[in-house]
Design an enzyme around this catalytic site. Sequence first.
Site, PDB file in Angstrom:
ATOM      1  N   ASN A  62      33.457 -36.519  -9.916  1.00 24.11           N
ATOM      2  CA  ASN A  62      32.430 -35.895  -9.069  1.00 24.11           C
ATOM      3  C   ASN A  62      31.857 -36.836  -8.012  1.00 24.11           C
ATOM      4  OD1 ASN A  62      31.208 -37.338 -11.129  1.00 24.11           O
ATOM      5  ND2 ASN A  62      29.456 -35.973 -11.289  1.00 24.11           N
ATOM      6  N   GLU A 117      22.243 -48.052 -17.681  1.00 21.63           N
ATOM      7  CA  GLU A 117      22.720 -48.922 -16.613  1.00 21.63           C
ATOM      8  C   GLU A 117      21.683 -48.847 -15.503  1.00 21.63           C
ATOM      9  OE1 GLU A 117      26.945 -48.535 -15.720  1.00 21.63           O
ATOM     10  OE2 GLU A 117      27.414 -48.266 -17.835  1.00 21.63           O
ATOM     11  N   GLU A 120      27.779 -42.591 -20.227  1.00 19.73           N
ATOM     12  CA  GLU A 120      26.945 -41.729 -19.385  1.00 19.73           C
ATOM     13  C   GLU A 120      27.643 -40.378 -19.369  1.00 19.73           C
ATOM     14  OE1 GLU A 120      25.294 -39.562 -17.184  1.00 19.73           O
ATOM     15  OE2 GLU A 120      26.186 -40.578 -15.462  1.00 19.73           O
ATOM     16  N   CYS A 163      25.917 -34.769 -12.724  1.00 16.73           N
ATOM     17  CA  CYS A 163      25.374 -34.694 -14.085  1.00 16.73           C
ATOM     18  C   CYS A 163      23.859 -34.523 -14.078  1.00 16.73           C
ATOM     19  CB  CYS A 163      25.788 -35.923 -14.883  1.00 16.73           C
ATOM     20  SG  CYS A 163      25.410 -37.458 -14.046  1.00 16.73           S
TER      21      CYS A 163
HETATM   22  O1  TXE Z   1      35.932 -35.369 -17.574  1.00 12.61           O
HETATM   23  P1  TXE Z   1      36.599 -36.308 -18.599  1.00 12.61           P
HETATM   24  P2  TXE Z   1      36.616 -34.223 -16.776  1.00 12.61           P
HETATM   25  C1  TXE Z   1      31.675 -33.154 -17.478  1.00 12.61           C
HETATM   26  C2  TXE Z   1      31.704 -31.759 -16.923  1.00 12.61           C
HETATM   27  C3  TXE Z   1      33.160 -31.476 -16.822  1.00 12.61           C
HETATM   28  C4  TXE Z   1      33.663 -32.150 -18.055  1.00 12.61           C
HETATM   29  C5  TXE Z   1      35.095 -32.511 -18.007  1.00 12.61           C
HETATM   30  O2  TXE Z   1      31.103 -30.883 -17.811  1.00 12.61           O
HETATM   31  O3  TXE Z   1      33.452 -30.117 -16.829  1.00 12.61           O
HETATM   32  O4  TXE Z   1      32.876 -33.324 -18.144  1.00 12.61           O
HETATM   33  O5  TXE Z   1      35.404 -33.229 -16.810  1.00 12.61           O
HETATM   34  C6  TXE Z   1      39.143 -40.190 -18.598  1.00 12.61           C
HETATM   35  N1  TXE Z   1      40.101 -41.897 -23.330  1.00 12.61           N
HETATM   36  N2  TXE Z   1      31.539 -34.199 -16.498  1.00 12.61           N
HETATM   37  O6  TXE Z   1      37.721 -33.505 -17.440  1.00 12.61           O
HETATM   38  O7  TXE Z   1      37.803 -35.677 -19.191  1.00 12.61           O
HETATM   39  C7  TXE Z   1      39.595 -39.292 -17.471  1.00 12.61           C
HETATM   40  O8  TXE Z   1      40.929 -39.580 -17.110  1.00 12.61           O
HETATM   41  C8  TXE Z   1      39.683 -42.559 -22.233  1.00 12.61           C
HETATM   42  C9  TXE Z   1      30.296 -34.892 -16.481  1.00 12.61           C
HETATM   43  O9  TXE Z   1      36.945 -34.851 -15.497  1.00 12.61           O
HETATM   44  O10 TXE Z   1      35.520 -36.790 -19.470  1.00 12.61           O
HETATM   45  C10 TXE Z   1      38.577 -39.635 -16.400  1.00 12.61           C
HETATM   46  O11 TXE Z   1      38.908 -40.875 -15.777  1.00 12.61           O
HETATM   47  N3  TXE Z   1      39.492 -41.971 -21.043  1.00 12.61           N
HETATM   48  C11 TXE Z   1      30.398 -36.172 -15.758  1.00 12.61           C
HETATM   49  C12 TXE Z   1      37.289 -39.816 -17.217  1.00 12.61           C
HETATM   50  O12 TXE Z   1      37.724 -40.094 -18.545  1.00 12.61           O
HETATM   51  C13 TXE Z   1      39.691 -40.651 -20.959  1.00 12.61           C
HETATM   52  C14 TXE Z   1      31.184 -36.118 -14.506  1.00 12.61           C
HETATM   53  C15 TXE Z   1      36.372 -38.591 -17.230  1.00 12.61           C
HETATM   54  O13 TXE Z   1      37.136 -37.474 -17.648  1.00 12.61           O
HETATM   55  C16 TXE Z   1      40.117 -39.899 -22.067  1.00 12.61           C
HETATM   56  C17 TXE Z   1      32.439 -35.435 -14.680  1.00 12.61           C
HETATM   57  C18 TXE Z   1      40.318 -40.579 -23.293  1.00 12.61           C
HETATM   58  N4  TXE Z   1      40.702 -39.941 -24.415  1.00 12.61           N
HETATM   59  C19 TXE Z   1      32.548 -34.476 -15.642  1.00 12.61           C
HETATM   60  N5  TXE Z   1      40.227 -38.603 -21.679  1.00 12.61           N
HETATM   61  C20 TXE Z   1      29.081 -36.863 -15.503  1.00 12.61           C
HETATM   62  N6  TXE Z   1      28.294 -37.077 -16.539  1.00 12.61           N
HETATM   63  O14 TXE Z   1      28.798 -37.272 -14.394  1.00 12.61           O
HETATM   64  C21 TXE Z   1      39.888 -38.544 -20.373  1.00 12.61           C
HETATM   65  N7  TXE Z   1      39.572 -39.786 -19.925  1.00 12.61           N
END
Ligand code: TXE
Length: 484
Positions: free
Chosen positions: A154, A464, A252, A286
Site C-alpha cells: 500500500n 517504531e 505492524e 492501515c
Molecule cells: O499482505 P501480506 P497482503 C492487510 C490488508 C490486506 C491483507 C493482505 O487487510 O487485505 O493485509 O495483504 C510477505 N512469510 N494489509 O496479501 O500477505 C508478502 O510477500 C514472510 C495491511 O499484501 O501480509 C509481502 O511482502 N513474508 C497492511 C508482505 O509479507 C510473507 C498493508 C505483506 O503481505 C509471508 C497491506 C510469509 N509467510 C495489507 N507471506 C498494513 N498494516 O499496512 C507473505 N509475506
Amino acid sequence: MDKEGIRDLRNYVGGCFVEHDGSEWMDVLEPATGERFARLPLSGSNDVDAAVEAAREAQPGWAALGKDSRADWLDRIADSLEVSFEEVAELESRDTGKPISLARAVDANRSVANFRFFAGLIREQEKETFEMEDATNYVVNRPVGVGALITPWNLPLYLLSWKVAPAIGMGNTVVCKPSELTPMTADLLMRVIDGVGLPAGVVNLVHGDGMGAGSPLVAHPGIDLVSFTGGTATGEKVAESAAPAFKKLSLELGGKNSSIVFADCDMEKTIAGVVRSGFLNQGQVCLCGSRILVEDSVYDEFERAFVEAVEQMRIGDPADDSTDLGALISKDHLQKVQGYVDIAIEEGGRILTGGTPCLPSGFEEGNWMAPTVIADLPPESRCSTEEIFGPVVTLHRFQSEEEAVGIANGTRYGLAGSVWTSDMEKGKRVSESMESGMVWVNTWLHRDLRVPFGGVKDSGVGREGGRWSLGFFSEAMNVCLKHD
Ligand code: TXE
C-alpha cells in the site's frame, strides 16, 4: 527491457544486481489498466541464502564505521532519492494505482524525509549515563546484526525507507523483501543505493512472493531481527517462525479504526477530515478510519453532508493531477472488498452510495470500485469489525461518550483512531480510553516522525518511529564502571 518496454527486475545482493537462481517469474501489473509493465523474479531459498550471507559479511565493517559516518550515508541516499523524486512518484502511482498527487505528497516526499530524519536523529544521539555513589553506568546501543525487512503493497517505498534508514543507521545490515505486487520503487531504491556507492552488502534485496522468499528469509538462522508490516494473518506466521530463535520482532499489522464524531465538532472540517481518513489511497492505509461513529443528535446532518462529499471525489486516471481516487491493488483484492459489500447487505446494511465496481472510460481492465458508504449495520457485524482495506466505510450512531468508546474498542484491532470535538478535555479523555496505539483529535494522519508508531491487540507488537525505531534496531548494553 524487452521490445514491449517490459523490465525484468533483478535481486540486489552484495552490491550487484543479480539474476535469481531459478526460472520462475511473475508479471507486475498496473492496477489501473491491468497491463503488465515488468516481470518479477520469484526467488527462493538459495537467493535468500546468498543475500543473508552478503549481509553477514558486510555487518562488522559497517558497524565499525561509527554512527556519524553512517548518518552521512543516509543523507547521501536522501539527496540522491530526492533527485529521483518525480520518478518515485510516477512509478509508485503506476505500480499501486494511487493518484499521482498522493504519490508525490506522501510516498515520494516521506521516503526522502525518512532517510533525512533518521540521519539527524542518529547524529544527535547522546550516550546515556546513570551515576551511582560509587560507580558510573553508561549505555551502549549496539547493532542487532542482520535484519529482515518485509513490506506490503500500500505504501511501498514509504514503508521500506521507514525500516531501512533506522536499521542501517544503527549499524545493522539488511535483506529487504518488498511486496511482490509493488516492487518497482524498491528496485529504484537499490539503484539509488548502488549509485551513491553504499558499501556492498549493507542493503540487499530479494524479490519474490511470501512463501518462496518471505518465509525462508524470516526462518533463516542468519537473521537476527524481523521488521514486518502487512496483514494480521501473515503476521501470525512470521511470529511463529521467528519466536523459536528469539529473533527481535516488530509487527505492524492491520487495523479497523474508528473516527468518533461528537455533536460539538466543527462540522465542515470534520466532514473533510473524515472523508480523507476513510478514503485516502482508496482506503488502503492501515490507519484509515473505516468505522465512523456519529453522535445521534447530529447523525442525520452528518450522513447527508458526508455522502455528498464522498460523491464529489474524482475517481479516474491516477496520472491526472486532479484525481482523488485511483484503482485497488489487484483483482483478488477488489473481489475481497466487493465480497464485504455483499456481506453488509446480508447483515442488513443500507448502501448510501457506491457498492459497485466503477470503470472509468479507458480503464476497463483495471480494478476499480466506487467509494462506498454503508449505514444501519450493528457495530458488532462483520463489516463493522473486520479489516476490509478498501474504499468502504460504515456509519454508526451513538448516544453517549461511553457508548462511543465501547463501540470503538469492540474489535480485535487497536491501531489508530480519531476524535472530532471542540472540547479538548473530552478529546483527551476519549482518546485515552481507546484501546489504540495512536489517536488524533480534530485531525488524521498528522505525522511527527519522532512519535511512537504501532498498535495494540491484533494490530501488532512493538513500536517504531523516532527513538523507538532506534531502540528496536539496536541492543542496549549497560557498562558499569566502579569508582576507585
Ligand atoms: O499482505 P501480506 P497482503 C492487510 C490488508 C490486506 C491483507 C493482505 O487487510 O487485505 O493485509 O495483504 C510477505 N512469510 N494489509 O496479501 O500477505 C508478502 O510477500 C514472510 C495491511 O499484501 O501480509 C509481502 O511482502 N513474508 C497492511 C508482505 O509479507 C510473507 C498493508 C505483506 O503481505 C509471508 C497491506 C510469509 N509467510 C495489507 N507471506 C498494513 N498494516 O499496512 C507473505 N509475506
